[in-house]
Scaffold this active site. Structure first.
Site, PDB file in Angstrom:
ATOM      1  CE  LYS A 113      -1.727  11.327  12.618  1.00 17.01           C
ATOM      2  NZ  LYS A 113      -1.926  10.217  11.674  1.00 17.01           N
TER       3      LYS A 113
HETATM    4  N1  PMP Z   1       0.768   4.707  10.963  1.00 15.72           N
HETATM    5  C1  PMP Z   1       0.161   5.665  10.246  1.00 15.72           C
HETATM    6  C2  PMP Z   1       0.620   5.944   8.857  1.00 15.72           C
HETATM    7  C3  PMP Z   1      -0.913   6.378  10.797  1.00 15.72           C
HETATM    8  O1  PMP Z   1      -1.531   7.325  10.090  1.00 15.72           O
HETATM    9  C4  PMP Z   1      -1.342   6.072  12.107  1.00 15.72           C
HETATM   10  C5  PMP Z   1      -2.502   6.823  12.705  1.00 15.72           C
HETATM   11  N2  PMP Z   1      -2.095   7.991  13.335  1.00 15.72           N
HETATM   12  C6  PMP Z   1      -0.671   5.069  12.824  1.00 15.72           C
HETATM   13  C7  PMP Z   1       0.384   4.411  12.210  1.00 15.72           C
HETATM   14  C8  PMP Z   1      -1.058   4.726  14.220  1.00 15.72           C
HETATM   15  O2  PMP Z   1      -0.688   5.760  15.110  1.00 15.72           O
HETATM   16  P1  PMP Z   1      -1.508   6.076  16.421  1.00 15.72           P
HETATM   17  O3  PMP Z   1      -1.612   4.806  17.190  1.00 15.72           O
HETATM   18  O4  PMP Z   1      -0.690   7.087  17.139  1.00 15.72           O
HETATM   19  O5  PMP Z   1      -2.825   6.596  16.003  1.00 15.72           O
END
Ligand code: PMP
Length: 327
Positions: free
Chosen positions: A159
């Site tokens: 991320k």
């Molecule tokens: N994909 C992307 C590109 C994201 O930015 C997010 C948000 N963090 C997610 C998937 C979903 O991840 P999470 O459930 O951990 O928030």
């Protein structure tokens, strides 16, 4: 939605006023996207304010850094305490929490290794990401003309700030074309994810979602939903999803910290199923709300935030640091 300031942001070991949480314009991160972050939610449950899957988010942050040859200056446990303190001191009952690690001011060559690794944690009130009615009525999406970054260009599993240039293109294009959100395909033409959400497809009672090899972020909400589905006896298949399945699906939904579990009502104007929230989507939403609204916590996913400190003059004028030393 414009940001709504709260009193304090934690920056490199101490609390500073919201408007004083600044960096130099020549910081490496501004120029080359060198940051890694998390998005975490705290909920006002029946049992008090609790942060959802805090440990798992910070573990992902640590891994995001590792993919960029970088060590976190604080341990996961220390940052957990900081996140709790940020919510507590700002007296937030429910909020979005943003820990961010970034390369600061030092050198402006592309190589970041001589720039300091800095850390901040902020929190603010944030409502439903895809609109107030998204969870009950669903959202309209398109398949983006922008593909998801390939895993041999930048790790989609991290991320990292830079990855969100790709997400921005997906999101801007979808909004320009009148949709709520876009889904990108990976470079092999298989379904990848939304600009800030993972994607799930329901067909004939089976729950499908793309694997990590489809350039997705390993979503914490994705893992949450898979856990619930397995417990409910719903078969879960992580496999390549061809685009056609998006149009043929009985149910479709997004998962994400910001989006939570959001049903998808249409793809490229094609109505999904009968257009309403499908039974499996609804059941998974109910299971999610049992944790984040009712405060049921069989998995140890909730970190409860103790009550805020009493308002004293000292706390207003000189917010004390949290006494953490960098590693
Ligand atoms: N994909 C992307 C590109 C994201 O930015 C997010 C948000 N963090 C997610 C998937 C979903 O991840 P999470 O459930 O951990 O928030």
């Amino acid at each position: 939605m414009p940001l709504k300031p709260v009193p304090y942001i934690w920056m490199n070991g101490r609390f500073v006023r919201w408007h004083q949480a600044k960096i130099h314009v020549l910081s490496h991160v501004v120029h080359y996207g060198s940051s890694w972050f998390e998005g975490i939610r705290a909920y006002k449950t029946r049992r008090g304010t609790a942060i959802f899957r805090l440990h798992d988010h910070l573990r992902r942050l640590e891994r995001s850094l590792r993919m960029y040859y970088t060590e976190m200056p604080y341990t996961v446990e220390e940052l957990e305490r900081v996140c709790v303190e940020v919510v507590r001191r700002n007296r937030l009952e429910q909020c979005y929490i943003r820990p961010i690690v970034y390369r600061g001011y030092g050198d402006l060559g592309v190589n970041p290794m001589d720039c300091p690794v800095e850390v901040a944690v902020a929190a603010w009130e944030w409502g439903a990401y895809l609109g107030s009615e998204a969870a009950t009525r669903g959202v309209d999406v398109c398949v983006s003309s922008w593909q998801r970054i390939a895993s041999n260009t930048m790790p989609a599993m991290a991320k990292a700030g830079g990855n969100y240039l790709n997400s921005q293109l997906v999101r801007i294009e979808s909004v320009r074309h009148g949709y709520d959100e876009g889904i990108s395909l990976d470079i092999f033409g298989m379904v990848s994810e939304g600009s800030g959400e993972n994607v799930f497809v329901v067909m004939d009672g089976v729950l499908y979602t793309p694997p990590l090899s489809a350039s997705i972020l390993p979503g914490v909400t994705r893992h949450t939903v898979i856990t619930f589905a397995r417990e409910e006896g719903i078969p879960v298949v992580e496999s390549s999803i061809p685009r056609g399945m998006l149009y043929a699906a009985d149910e479709l939904f997004f998962t994400g910290t910001a989006a939570e579990i959001t049903p998808i009502r249409s793809v490229d104007g094609v109505v999904v199923g009968n257009g309403g929230v499908g039974p499996i989507t609804r059941r998974l939403q109910e299971r999610f709300y049992q944790v984040v609204r009712d405060g049921e916590d069989p998995y140890g996913w909730l970190t409860f935030v103790p009550p805020a400190p009493r308002r004293t003059r000292a706390a207003r004028v000189a917010p004390e640091a949290t006494n953490l030393r960098r590693r």
